[in-house]
Scaffold this motif. Structure first.
Motif, mmCIF file in Angstrom:
data_model
loop_
_atom_site.group_PDB
_atom_site.id
_atom_site.type_symbol
_atom_site.label_atom_id
_atom_site.label_comp_id
_atom_site.label_asym_id
_atom_site.label_seq_id
_atom_site.Cartn_x
_atom_site.Cartn_y
_atom_site.Cartn_z
ATOM 1 N N TYR A 128 46.649 66.760 -79.699
ATOM 2 C CA TYR A 128 46.839 65.037 -80.017
ATOM 3 C C TYR A 128 47.536 64.533 -80.243
ATOM 4 O O TYR A 128 47.642 63.576 -79.017
ATOM 5 N N HIS A 156 48.920 64.934 -76.168
ATOM 6 C CA HIS A 156 48.359 64.454 -75.085
ATOM 7 C C HIS A 156 48.697 62.861 -75.078
ATOM 8 O O HIS A 156 48.259 62.086 -74.350
ATOM 9 N N LYS A 157 49.238 62.033 -76.277
ATOM 10 C CA LYS A 157 48.956 60.676 -76.853
ATOM 11 C C LYS A 157 50.609 60.572 -75.943
ATOM 12 O O LYS A 157 50.515 59.378 -75.041
ATOM 13 N N ASP A 191 53.363 53.984 -78.758
ATOM 14 C CA ASP A 191 51.824 55.003 -79.752
ATOM 15 C C ASP A 191 51.797 54.920 -80.302
ATOM 16 O O ASP A 191 50.665 55.790 -81.775
ATOM 17 N N TYR A 192 52.934 55.414 -81.324
ATOM 18 C CA TYR A 192 53.190 56.779 -82.708
ATOM 19 C C TYR A 192 53.483 55.721 -83.388
ATOM 20 O O TYR A 192 54.353 54.495 -83.326
#
Length: 512
Positions: free
Chosen positions: A50, A53-54, A301-302
């Motif tokens: 995950y 992929h992000k 996005d993290y």
């Protein structure tokens, strides 16, 4: 009202607290080892998939980085930037499912001179980071903040984005990159020893800091009165060094390790500092304010929680490097106060960071900011963002400008400059000598040793950078390339004013 002897016939049910003993939400088989959000439990393998992929989905969705481009990774040694470096390593490995196709490099800005670190602490940090950088095999550049006083005068000059790529198609660029790689494999790979020797030479040069540059940096930050101004100036000088290094070594993209949490804090900080017009550029995925070098933020996005989990589970080593606001109270600066506010609110309301972050995604920059074809004077001298200094009459901003001019006695200065002999194009400070070969002497206007007068910087700065300069006790402590660009813009504006009556405005037709 509650009764003491009241009996409850229905038993109250206790809400189950999420635990890590539940199954993974993705594979439904392995036991979860962490919970990112309420209900989002992952096992070790699924969390790594995950996480990877992000990162690649963020790059693939935007398609800003073309195959074969040189990308400079700005690594500060913290958890987010080191995690970004690890993602690039994973994406360039042979076993990667969707392999990255750009050429990476690493840059580290040593800010110890501005943060009060001694030589031993700075040397220890450099050696630890150098060990991490050498393991990656990427070329790296370790630049000290003192080198900002050695930057050329052309650092802040506007640079065009250049012509568009042939074909302007991402798929065509991928096909050309694959064909080029196949050709390189047939001809054989180049030797790596020459690159490594060049990298070693760069790191040795970065460790040698002239004494006058160290004294100039100390003078600059000691002239700043508040911690808010120091932090803002530090960020500006850091960006200028990264920009110069990228241009000098042919990098067209720069990756920053700003996480979702950091961008949420930065959004509130930017608005609080009066940089609302530049929020989209400061927090968006790509920032093209510099023209030929584009800033990208693939870690946006993290959250900081996800990054901390990943580094802990997979042994990603990061360093703690003290900064300007280390051990500072919450109200010491606007940046520190915004960070404390977001972190505390996130602890009680887990959707705080995501809500602020989603708000920044809806903002977009104006088109003149995305290209560098705009007038140089329309951009801030320090941050190179759009300048909105046109104040309407009877407005609050106009009243503030008038008050500042009266307090500095600018009107009296302009009256005195009207009596100075005018040279070509009406430039003040021309030679006051009438005959050839005559000189004023004693440091007059004809001598070459006369110190140039620093122009008024307020007209060249945005509102936020104007407040930073206002907190400076000595404006002449700025690096030379900034004052040179200010003088160049002043002369350009003066020349344009002299010939403005002979110019045709846009859309105006010449009358016969």
């Amino acid at each position: 009202m509650c009764q003491v002897d009241e009996e409850f016939s229905v038993c109250l049910e206790k809400t189950p607290v999420p635990t890590v003993s539940k199954k993974c939400m993705k594979c439904k088989e392995n036991t979860a080892v962490l919970i990112i959000r309420v209900g989002d439990a992952f096992c070790r393998e699924c969390f790594k998939e995950y996480f990877l992929h992000k990162f690649r989905a963020m790059l693939g969705k935007n398609r800003v980085i073309f195959p074969g481009e040189k990308v400079l990774l700005a690594v500060s040694g913290g958890p987010a930037s080191i995690s970004m470096l690890t993602q690039v390593q994973e994406g360039l490995s042979r076993n990667a499912l969707k392999k990255l196709r750009f050429v990476p490099g690493i840059i580290y800005i040593d800010e110890g001179g501005a943060c009060g670190q001694n030589a031993e602490e700075r040397e220890k940090t450099l050696s630890q980071l150098e060990t991490i950088f050498r393991k990656t095999g990427f070329p790296y550049y370790m630049v000290s903040l003192e080198q900002v006083f050695g930057l050329p005068d052309s650092t802040l000059e506007p640079v065009s984005c250049g012509p568009e790529r042939p074909g302007s198609s991402y798929k065509e660029a991928v096909d050309r990159y694959i064909q080029q790689k196949e050709l390189e494999q047939k001809l054989g790979e180049l030797a790596v020893e020459e690159t490594q020797n060049a990298v070693d030479l760069l790191s040795v040069q970065a460790s040698r800091v002239p004494l006058e540059h160290s004294l100039a940096l100390e003078k600059l930050f000691s002239s700043l009165k508040t911690l808010t101004a120091k932090d803002d100036m530090l960020q500006t000088l850091r960006q200028h060094l990264i920009l110069h290094t990228a241009r000098l070594n042919g990098y067209s993209k720069v990756m920053m390790g700003d996480s979702c949490t950091r961008l949420a804090i930065k959004l509130l900080t930017t608005i609080s500092l009066g940089r609302g017009a530049a929020v989209a550029a400061d927090t968006g995925f790509s920032d093209a304010r510099y023209g030929d070098v584009v800033i990208v933020r693939p870690m946006r996005d993290y959250s900081s929680k996800e990054i901390a989990f990943y580094n802990r589970l997979f042994g990603v080593q990061s360093l703690f490097i003290p900064g300007l606001d280390t051990r500072a109270p919450e109200k010491a600066s606007i940046q520190r106060l915004a960070e404390s506010f977001v972190i505390r609110l996130q602890a009680d309301f887990p959707s705080t960071v995501s809500t602020i972050y989603r708000t920044s995604e809806k903002l977009h920059t104006a088109r003149p900011l995305q290209t560098s074809t705009a007038e140089p004077s329309a951009k801030c001298l320090l941050c190179l963002c759009a300048v909105h200094n046109k104040a309407d009459a009877a407005s609050a901003f106009h009243a503030t400008v008038i008050s500042e001019q009266l307090s500095r006695g600018q009107f009296r200065e302009e009256a005195r400059t009207d009596q100075v002999p005018q040279g070509p194009f009406g430039t003040p400070g021309a030679s006051c000598c009438q005959g050839e070969g005559q000189s004023c002497g004693g440091g007059g206007c004809c001598t070459t040793e006369r110190t140039p007068v620093l122009p008024d910087l307020n007209t060249l700065l945005c509102y936020s950078c104007r407040l930073t300069i206002k907190d400076m006790a000595a404006v002449d402590s700025l690096p030379r390339y900034i004052t040179s660009e200010a003088e160049r813009r002043r002369r350009r504006a003066l020349l344009k004013e002299q010939v403005s009556e002979f110019l045709l405005e846009d859309g105006e037709e010449e009358q016969e």
